[in-house]
Enzyme design. Structure first.
Site, mmCIF file in Angstrom:
data_model
loop_
_atom_site.group_PDB
_atom_site.id
_atom_site.type_symbol
_atom_site.label_atom_id
_atom_site.label_comp_id
_atom_site.label_asym_id
_atom_site.label_seq_id
_atom_site.Cartn_x
_atom_site.Cartn_y
_atom_site.Cartn_z
ATOM 1 N N HIS A 50 0.837 -1.191 0.000
ATOM 2 C CA HIS A 50 0.000 0.000 0.000
ATOM 3 C C HIS A 50 0.879 1.250 0.000
ATOM 4 O O HIS A 50 2.087 1.182 0.195
ATOM 5 C CB HIS A 50 -0.930 -0.020 1.210
ATOM 6 C CG HIS A 50 -2.028 -1.038 1.096
ATOM 7 N ND1 HIS A 50 -3.048 -1.156 2.002
ATOM 8 C CD2 HIS A 50 -2.259 -1.996 0.164
ATOM 9 C CE1 HIS A 50 -3.859 -2.127 1.645
ATOM 10 N NE2 HIS A 50 -3.401 -2.656 0.535
ATOM 11 N N GLU A 52 1.353 3.750 2.050
ATOM 12 C CA GLU A 52 2.121 4.073 3.242
ATOM 13 C C GLU A 52 3.390 3.222 3.329
ATOM 14 O O GLU A 52 4.472 3.739 3.628
ATOM 15 C CB GLU A 52 1.271 3.865 4.499
ATOM 16 C CG GLU A 52 0.033 4.761 4.555
ATOM 17 C CD GLU A 52 -1.208 4.095 3.989
ATOM 18 O OE1 GLU A 52 -2.292 4.316 4.524
ATOM 19 O OE2 GLU A 52 -1.077 3.340 2.985
ATOM 20 N N CYS A 75 -5.335 1.480 6.395
ATOM 21 C CA CYS A 75 -6.017 0.231 6.719
ATOM 22 C C CYS A 75 -5.482 -0.327 8.037
ATOM 23 O O CYS A 75 -4.331 -0.104 8.414
ATOM 24 C CB CYS A 75 -5.851 -0.781 5.599
ATOM 25 S SG CYS A 75 -4.146 -1.315 5.319
ATOM 26 N N ARG A 184 -10.061 4.073 -21.094
ATOM 27 C CA ARG A 184 -10.060 2.605 -21.137
ATOM 28 C C ARG A 184 -9.037 2.029 -20.163
ATOM 29 O O ARG A 184 -9.284 1.014 -19.520
ATOM 30 C CB ARG A 184 -9.763 2.118 -22.552
ATOM 31 C CG ARG A 184 -10.876 2.348 -23.546
ATOM 32 C CD ARG A 184 -10.500 1.805 -24.920
ATOM 33 N NE ARG A 184 -11.568 2.005 -25.891
ATOM 34 C CZ ARG A 184 -11.529 1.567 -27.146
ATOM 35 N NH1 ARG A 184 -10.455 0.912 -27.581
ATOM 36 N NH2 ARG A 184 -12.535 1.779 -27.957
ATOM 37 N N THR A 196 -22.617 -3.202 -31.691
ATOM 38 C CA THR A 196 -21.336 -2.533 -31.935
ATOM 39 C C THR A 196 -20.327 -3.497 -32.537
ATOM 40 O O THR A 196 -19.560 -3.140 -33.446
ATOM 41 C CB THR A 196 -20.796 -1.938 -30.623
ATOM 42 O OG1 THR A 196 -21.692 -0.924 -30.171
ATOM 43 C CG2 THR A 196 -19.419 -1.338 -30.812
ATOM 44 N N LEU A 204 -11.614 -3.028 -28.781
ATOM 45 C CA LEU A 204 -11.953 -2.605 -27.417
ATOM 46 C C LEU A 204 -10.780 -2.787 -26.449
ATOM 47 O O LEU A 204 -10.968 -3.189 -25.297
ATOM 48 C CB LEU A 204 -13.191 -3.348 -26.898
ATOM 49 C CG LEU A 204 -14.499 -3.107 -27.660
ATOM 50 C CD1 LEU A 204 -15.632 -3.920 -27.053
ATOM 51 C CD2 LEU A 204 -14.853 -1.620 -27.693
ATOM 52 N N ARG A 207 -4.777 1.342 -26.339
ATOM 53 C CA ARG A 207 -3.631 1.371 -27.237
ATOM 54 C C ARG A 207 -2.529 2.314 -26.772
ATOM 55 O O ARG A 207 -1.683 2.727 -27.568
ATOM 56 C CB ARG A 207 -4.096 1.741 -28.646
ATOM 57 C CG ARG A 207 -4.963 0.633 -29.245
ATOM 58 C CD ARG A 207 -5.766 1.058 -30.433
ATOM 59 N NE ARG A 207 -6.917 0.164 -30.616
ATOM 60 C CZ ARG A 207 -7.934 0.415 -31.400
ATOM 61 N NH1 ARG A 207 -7.962 1.537 -32.098
ATOM 62 N NH2 ARG A 207 -8.939 -0.431 -31.504
ATOM 63 N N ASN A 298 -27.078 1.375 -24.455
ATOM 64 C CA ASN A 298 -27.139 2.510 -23.529
ATOM 65 C C ASN A 298 -28.537 2.649 -22.931
ATOM 66 O O ASN A 298 -28.692 2.847 -21.722
ATOM 67 C CB ASN A 298 -26.746 3.799 -24.239
ATOM 68 C CG ASN A 298 -25.271 3.851 -24.598
ATOM 69 O OD1 ASN A 298 -24.474 3.043 -24.120
ATOM 70 N ND2 ASN A 298 -24.894 4.797 -25.436
#
Length: 362
Positions: A50, A52, A75, A184, A196, A204, A207, A298
Site C-alpha cells: 500500500h 504508506e 487500513c 479505457r 457494436t 476494445l 492502445r 445505452n
C-alpha cells in the site's frame, strides 16, 4: 499552505496507480520531517504494498517524529498485505493527516482510532473533496458491491453518433480519441453490445503504451458474435466475457476454446439481465465498467438503473437525418420530468471537441 502542497503531492502520486489497483483504491502518501519530504509512495498494483508502506520503503532517514500525509484512511486489517497502521506505529510517526475516510467496514474509522490509541495525532478530512475525487470507483464498489458504470459516447452537436448509413469514424478528433484510450486504461472493464461488434468489429483494447488492459464484456443475448470477429480472435490476449441469454452449445464450446468466458444471465424476456450481470461482475471484483456501445445498449443500461456517470464527447459537426443514430435509442420517456436526471457537470476541451461529464442523480 505547505500542508496543502504535501497533500497535493500525495494526490498526484495516487493517480499513478490508475487502472492497476482495482478493486483497491488509489492512494498516495508523503512523509514530511522538518519541513522536507523524506519519503513518498503510492499503491502501485493490486496485491502490492500500500501507499504508506511504499513511502516507508523509500525513506532517506528515520521517520521518527515525522508527519504522514495520506489520501485515504490507513487500513488496520490483514488482507493481501499487512495493515498500514502497524507500519505507521512502528516508524513512530507523530501526526497522520488523512484526506478521505474509508467506507470499507473493515477500516471505517477504525484506522484513525487505532492510531490515536497509540498516541499519534490524527487529522481527518484534510482536502477531503480533492482526495474523494480519486476514488469514485472504489467508494461505489465497496458500499454496493456493484461496479461503477460510465456510459461514454461521441456525438455531433445535433446529437448523432453515426450518420444514417451507420458510419461513425471519426466524429471527434485525435486528441479526444486519445482521451478515450486513457479512460479505457482506468476502468476494470469495457462493455459493448453485440450491435457494436457486428457494425464496427472493434478490438476494445487500450492502445497506450504500458497501459492497463481492461476486461472486454460483450452483451449478446442471442449469441450472434462471429467467431472470426476481432473480439474472439484476440480473446487469448485480452480477457473477454460474452454474456448471453440463450445460444447453441457448439457455439458456446467454440467460444470457450478461443478463450472467451461465456456466461448465461437471462431475464424474463430472454435478454441478458443487465442488473444481474453487474452483480456478477461485482462478485468477481470488477469494480468499474466503461460502456462503449450504441444507443440500444445505452438505453437498456439506463432502464436497468445501473449507470453512475456519463462522458459525452461533443464534436463541432452537424450530421442530421431522422434515421441517424443517437446515443440512447428506444422510445424514450413520455415526460421530461420522468427522465434520467444528471448532475455535477464538468467540461474539458480537446481542441474544438468538448467532453461533458455528469453524474447520474440518484
Amino acid at each position: 499552505m505547505a500542508e496543502q502542497k504535501y497533500m497535493r503531492r500525495a494526490i498526484e502520486l495516487a493517480k499513478n496507480g490508475k487502472g492497476f489497483t482495482a478493486p483497491n483504491p488509489l492512494v498516495g502518501a508523503v512523509i514530511v520531517k522538518d519541513g522536507k519530504i523524506i519519503g513518498e509512495g503510492f499503491h502501485q498494483k493490486i496485491g502490492g504494498l500500500h501507499a504508506e508502506r511504499n513511502a516507508f520503503a523509500s525513506l532517506r532517514e528515520s521517520a521518527q517524529g515525522a508527519d504522514l500525509y495520506v489520501t485515504l484512511e490507513p487500513c488496520c486489517h490483514y488482507g493481501r498485505t499487512p495493515p498500514c497502521t502497524e507500519a505507521i506505529i512502528e516508524n513512530e510517526i507523530s501526526h497522520v493527516i488523512i484526506g478521505s475516510r474509508d467506507p470499507n467496514p473493515l477500516v471505517s474509522g477504525k484506522g484513525a482510532e487505532l492510531l490515536r490509541n497509540h498516541g499519534i495525532k490524527v487529522t481527518q478530512d484534510f482536502m477531503k473533496s480533492e482526495c474523494d475525487e480519486l476514488n469514485p470507483f472504489f467508494f461505489h464498489y465497496i458500499t454496493t458491491r456493484m461496479p461503477y458504470v460510465t456510459v461514454k459516447f461521441a456525438s455531433s452537436a445535433d446529437g448523432k453518433i453515426a450518420s444514417y448509413t451507420g458510419k461513425s469514424q471519426w466524429i471527434t478528433g485525435e486528441l479526444a480519441r486519445k482521451c478515450v484510450h486513457s479512460l479505457r486504461g482506468e476502468y476494470s472493464a469495457i462493455l459493448a453490445g453485440i450491435g457494436t461488434v457486428l457494425a464496427d468489429n472493434p478490438m476494445l483494447n487500450c492502445r497506450l503504451e504500458n497501459a492497463h488492459q481492461p476486461i472486454r464484456i460483450i452483451v449478446d443475448s442471442h449469441l450472434r458474435i462471429p467467431l472470426e470477429s476481432n473480439i474472439c480472435k484476440s480473446a487469448n490476449q485480452y480477457k473477454t466475457i460474452v454474456a448471453y441469454a440463450f445460444g447453441d452449445e457448439s457455439k458456446i464450446k467454440s467460444l470457450q476454446t478461443m478463450g472467451v468466458e461465456a456466461i448465461q444471465i437471462t431475464d424474463k424476456n430472454n435478454h441478458v439481465d443487465l442488473y444481474e450481470l453487474m452483480k456478477y461482475l461485482g462478485d468477481n471484483q470488477i469494480s468499474s465498467v466503461l460502456v462503449e456501445g450504441g444507443g440500444v445498449i445505452n438505453e437498456a443500461l439506463f432502464k436497468a438503473n445501473v449507470v453512475n456517470h456519463v462522458c459525452a464527447f461533443i464534436a463541432p459537426k452537424i450530421i442530421g437525418g431522422d434515421s441517424a443514430k443517437t446515443p440512447v435509442e428506444g422510445l424514450g420517456y413520455t415526460d421530461p420530468n420522468e427522465c434520467v436526471k444528471l448532475c455535477n457537470p464538468k467540461t474539458t476541451f480537446f481542441n474544438d471537441d468538448i467532453l461533458i461529464e455528469y453524474d447520474v442523480r440518484r
